[in-house]
Design a protein around this motif. Structure first.
Motif, PDB file in Angstrom:
ATOM      1  N   PRO A   1       0.824  -1.218   0.000  1.00  0.00           N
ATOM      2  CA  PRO A   1       0.000   0.000   0.000  1.00  0.00           C
ATOM      3  C   PRO A   1       0.858   1.268   0.000  1.00  0.00           C
ATOM      4  O   PRO A   1       2.025   1.245   0.423  1.00  0.00           O
ATOM      5  CB  PRO A   1      -0.805  -0.114   1.300  1.00  0.00           C
ATOM      6  N   ASN A   2       0.276   2.353  -0.448  1.00  0.00           N
ATOM      7  CA  ASN A   2       0.981   3.631  -0.488  1.00  0.00           C
ATOM      8  C   ASN A   2       0.885   4.315   0.879  1.00  0.00           C
ATOM      9  O   ASN A   2       0.230   5.346   1.058  1.00  0.00           O
ATOM     10  CB  ASN A   2       0.395   4.535  -1.575  1.00  0.00           C
ATOM     11  N   THR A   3       1.538   3.711   1.863  1.00  0.00           N
ATOM     12  CA  THR A   3       1.597   4.231   3.224  1.00  0.00           C
ATOM     13  C   THR A   3       3.055   4.247   3.651  1.00  0.00           C
ATOM     14  O   THR A   3       3.922   3.722   2.943  1.00  0.00           O
ATOM     15  CB  THR A   3       0.808   3.337   4.185  1.00  0.00           C
ATOM     16  N   ALA A   4       3.343   4.820   4.805  1.00  0.00           N
ATOM     17  CA  ALA A   4       4.731   4.840   5.285  1.00  0.00           C
ATOM     18  C   ALA A   4       5.253   3.415   5.446  1.00  0.00           C
ATOM     19  O   ALA A   4       6.369   3.095   5.026  1.00  0.00           O
ATOM     20  CB  ALA A   4       4.806   5.601   6.603  1.00  0.00           C
ATOM     21  N   GLU A   5       4.443   2.555   6.033  1.00  0.00           N
ATOM     22  CA  GLU A   5       4.850   1.156   6.209  1.00  0.00           C
ATOM     23  C   GLU A   5       4.977   0.466   4.850  1.00  0.00           C
ATOM     24  O   GLU A   5       5.902  -0.324   4.625  1.00  0.00           O
ATOM     25  CB  GLU A   5       3.847   0.415   7.077  1.00  0.00           C
ATOM     26  N   GLY A   6       4.048   0.775   3.948  1.00  0.00           N
ATOM     27  CA  GLY A   6       4.101   0.169   2.628  1.00  0.00           C
ATOM     28  C   GLY A   6       5.348   0.574   1.869  1.00  0.00           C
ATOM     29  O   GLY A   6       5.978  -0.252   1.204  1.00  0.00           O
ATOM     30  N   ARG A   7       5.718   1.847   1.941  1.00  0.00           N
ATOM     31  CA  ARG A   7       6.922   2.291   1.243  1.00  0.00           C
ATOM     32  C   ARG A   7       8.169   1.661   1.836  1.00  0.00           C
ATOM     33  O   ARG A   7       9.130   1.359   1.116  1.00  0.00           O
ATOM     34  CB  ARG A   7       7.007   3.816   1.275  1.00  0.00           C
ATOM     35  N   GLU A   8       8.150   1.428   3.149  1.00  0.00           N
ATOM     36  CA  GLU A   8       9.284   0.746   3.772  1.00  0.00           C
ATOM     37  C   GLU A   8       9.410  -0.679   3.239  1.00  0.00           C
ATOM     38  O   GLU A   8      10.507  -1.153   2.941  1.00  0.00           O
ATOM     39  CB  GLU A   8       9.114   0.735   5.292  1.00  0.00           C
ATOM     40  N   ARG A   9       8.269  -1.357   3.110  1.00  0.00           N
ATOM     41  CA  ARG A   9       8.276  -2.711   2.534  1.00  0.00           C
ATOM     42  C   ARG A   9       8.737  -2.663   1.086  1.00  0.00           C
ATOM     43  O   ARG A   9       9.504  -3.532   0.630  1.00  0.00           O
ATOM     44  CB  ARG A   9       6.884  -3.320   2.618  1.00  0.00           C
ATOM     45  N   ALA A  10       8.288  -1.660   0.344  1.00  0.00           N
ATOM     46  CA  ALA A  10       8.686  -1.539  -1.055  1.00  0.00           C
ATOM     47  C   ALA A  10      10.192  -1.342  -1.178  1.00  0.00           C
ATOM     48  O   ALA A  10      10.837  -1.915  -2.064  1.00  0.00           O
ATOM     49  CB  ALA A  10       7.943  -0.369  -1.713  1.00  0.00           C
ATOM     50  N   LEU A  11      10.773  -0.545  -0.282  1.00  0.00           N
ATOM     51  CA  LEU A  11      12.218  -0.339  -0.314  1.00  0.00           C
ATOM     52  C   LEU A  11      12.970  -1.644  -0.031  1.00  0.00           C
ATOM     53  O   LEU A  11      14.005  -1.920  -0.645  1.00  0.00           O
ATOM     54  CB  LEU A  11      12.620   0.723   0.716  1.00  0.00           C
ATOM     55  N   THR A  12      12.424  -2.440   0.881  1.00  0.00           N
ATOM     56  CA  THR A  12      13.041  -3.735   1.167  1.00  0.00           C
ATOM     57  C   THR A  12      13.037  -4.613  -0.084  1.00  0.00           C
ATOM     58  O   THR A  12      14.034  -5.265  -0.406  1.00  0.00           O
ATOM     59  CB  THR A  12      12.285  -4.443   2.300  1.00  0.00           C
ATOM     60  N   GLN A  13      11.909  -4.627  -0.794  1.00  0.00           N
ATOM     61  CA  GLN A  13      11.816  -5.436  -2.009  1.00  0.00           C
ATOM     62  C   GLN A  13      12.789  -4.949  -3.086  1.00  0.00           C
ATOM     63  O   GLN A  13      13.533  -5.746  -3.674  1.00  0.00           O
ATOM     64  CB  GLN A  13      10.377  -5.386  -2.543  1.00  0.00           C
ATOM     65  N   VAL A  14      12.799  -3.641  -3.323  1.00  0.00           N
ATOM     66  CA  VAL A  14      13.666  -3.112  -4.377  1.00  0.00           C
ATOM     67  C   VAL A  14      15.139  -3.307  -4.008  1.00  0.00           C
ATOM     68  O   VAL A  14      15.974  -3.579  -4.882  1.00  0.00           O
ATOM     69  CB  VAL A  14      13.366  -1.623  -4.647  1.00  0.00           C
ATOM     70  N   THR A  15      15.461  -3.208  -2.729  1.00  0.00           N
ATOM     71  CA  THR A  15      16.836  -3.456  -2.294  1.00  0.00           C
ATOM     72  C   THR A  15      17.251  -4.884  -2.609  1.00  0.00           C
ATOM     73  O   THR A  15      18.377  -5.141  -3.065  1.00  0.00           O
ATOM     74  CB  THR A  15      16.968  -3.182  -0.783  1.00  0.00           C
ATOM     75  N   ALA A  16      16.339  -5.819  -2.379  1.00  0.00           N
ATOM     76  CA  ALA A  16      16.641  -7.219  -2.681  1.00  0.00           C
ATOM     77  C   ALA A  16      16.828  -7.419  -4.182  1.00  0.00           C
ATOM     78  O   ALA A  16      17.760  -8.109  -4.620  1.00  0.00           O
ATOM     79  CB  ALA A  16      15.524  -8.124  -2.164  1.00  0.00           C
ATOM     80  N   TRP A  17      15.966  -6.804  -4.997  1.00  0.00           N
ATOM     81  CA  TRP A  17      16.098  -6.930  -6.452  1.00  0.00           C
ATOM     82  C   TRP A  17      17.403  -6.310  -6.934  1.00  0.00           C
ATOM     83  O   TRP A  17      18.084  -6.868  -7.796  1.00  0.00           O
ATOM     84  CB  TRP A  17      14.914  -6.256  -7.152  1.00  0.00           C
ATOM     85  N   THR A  18      17.749  -5.169  -6.357  1.00  0.00           N
ATOM     86  CA  THR A  18      18.998  -4.504  -6.740  1.00  0.00           C
ATOM     87  C   THR A  18      20.191  -5.388  -6.418  1.00  0.00           C
ATOM     88  O   THR A  18      21.134  -5.492  -7.206  1.00  0.00           O
ATOM     89  CB  THR A  18      19.121  -3.153  -6.003  1.00  0.00           C
ATOM     90  N   GLY A  19      20.138  -6.045  -5.264  1.00  0.00           N
ATOM     91  CA  GLY A  19      21.229  -6.946  -4.897  1.00  0.00           C
ATOM     92  C   GLY A  19      21.377  -8.091  -5.872  1.00  0.00           C
ATOM     93  O   GLY A  19      22.496  -8.475  -6.241  1.00  0.00           O
ATOM     94  N   PHE A  20      20.240  -8.642  -6.321  1.00  0.00           N
ATOM     95  CA  PHE A  20      20.315  -9.729  -7.289  1.00  0.00           C
ATOM     96  C   PHE A  20      20.906  -9.244  -8.605  1.00  0.00           C
ATOM     97  O   PHE A  20      21.784  -9.905  -9.188  1.00  0.00           O
ATOM     98  CB  PHE A  20      18.939 -10.342  -7.546  1.00  0.00           C
TER      99      PHE A  20
END
Length: 202
Positions: free
Chosen positions: A78-97
């Motif tokens: 979701p487009n919330t503070a918690e949601g954006r934090e989760r989104a950053l976690t996902q994108v960080t993982a993709w970037t690492g791959f």
């Protein structure tokens, strides 16, 4: 300066009682940051969330425009503070791959950190030219910056997935990965162990 992975691993094992395989995996993914390594190794669900993010990212390959958009929508929080934090976690993982793919393509596979997805990284490195890999890596970094600046996760994910999975040459489909003990986080009942100072940065 980043702390060497070996130092972080030893700190996790000796000061926080983290099992050696998990400590090694968390240290590898932490990018030299002891705090991030501790979170991955001790926070229930933290490590698994990142491995699942990479698995879902890889599954979008070969699915076409519709599949890429569906995958992006399904992954976007979701487009919330918690949601954006989760989104950053996902994108960080993709970037690492994708960084692993770049390492393999450059002839430095020893620098790759996502061991469960080593075969997938090799497949991407063989199928994609270096400039395309660099472009995908750049798009992942840009997306992380956008989400950090309050971009809507779903829109950001959709644009990213279209850029990665529908532009020729596109990444290949890959087989599923086996996630071993080094990349399985603690159970819900696990404790974080005693607190201690992080190892010094060199």
């Amino acid at each position: 300066a980043p702390v060497p992975a070996a130092d972080i691993q030893g700190w996790l094992e000796n000061c926080h009682g983290v099992a050696a395989p998990l400590a090694a995996g968390a240290a590898a993914l932490a990018g030299g940051a002891p705090g991030r390594a501790l979170q991955l190794a001790t926070l229930p669900g933290a490590m698994r969330a990142e491995t699942e993010a990479v698995e879902a990212f890889l599954a979008a390959a070969g699915s076409g425009r519709g599949g890429a958009l569906t995958a992006a929508a399904g992954l976007a929080p979701p487009n919330t503070a918690e949601g954006r934090e989760r989104a950053l976690t996902q994108v960080t993982a993709w970037t690492g791959f994708v960084r692993d793919v770049a390492c393999v393509a450059a002839g430095a596979p020893e620098l790759a950190v996502w061991e469960p997805f080593r075969e997938a990284a090799e497949s991407w490195a063989q199928a994609l030219p270096p400039d395309r890999i660099a472009a995908i890596l750049g798009r992942c970094v840009d997306t992380a910056d956008q989400v950090a600046q309050y971009a809507v996760p779903r829109l950001s994910f959709e644009v990213l997935f279209l850029d990665i999975f529908t532009v020729t040459p596109a990444p290949p489909r890959t087989a599923g990965a086996h996630v071993g003990a080094a990349f399985e986080g603690p159970s819900a009942a696990a404790s974080a162990g005693p607190r201690s100072r992080a190892p010094r940065r060199r």
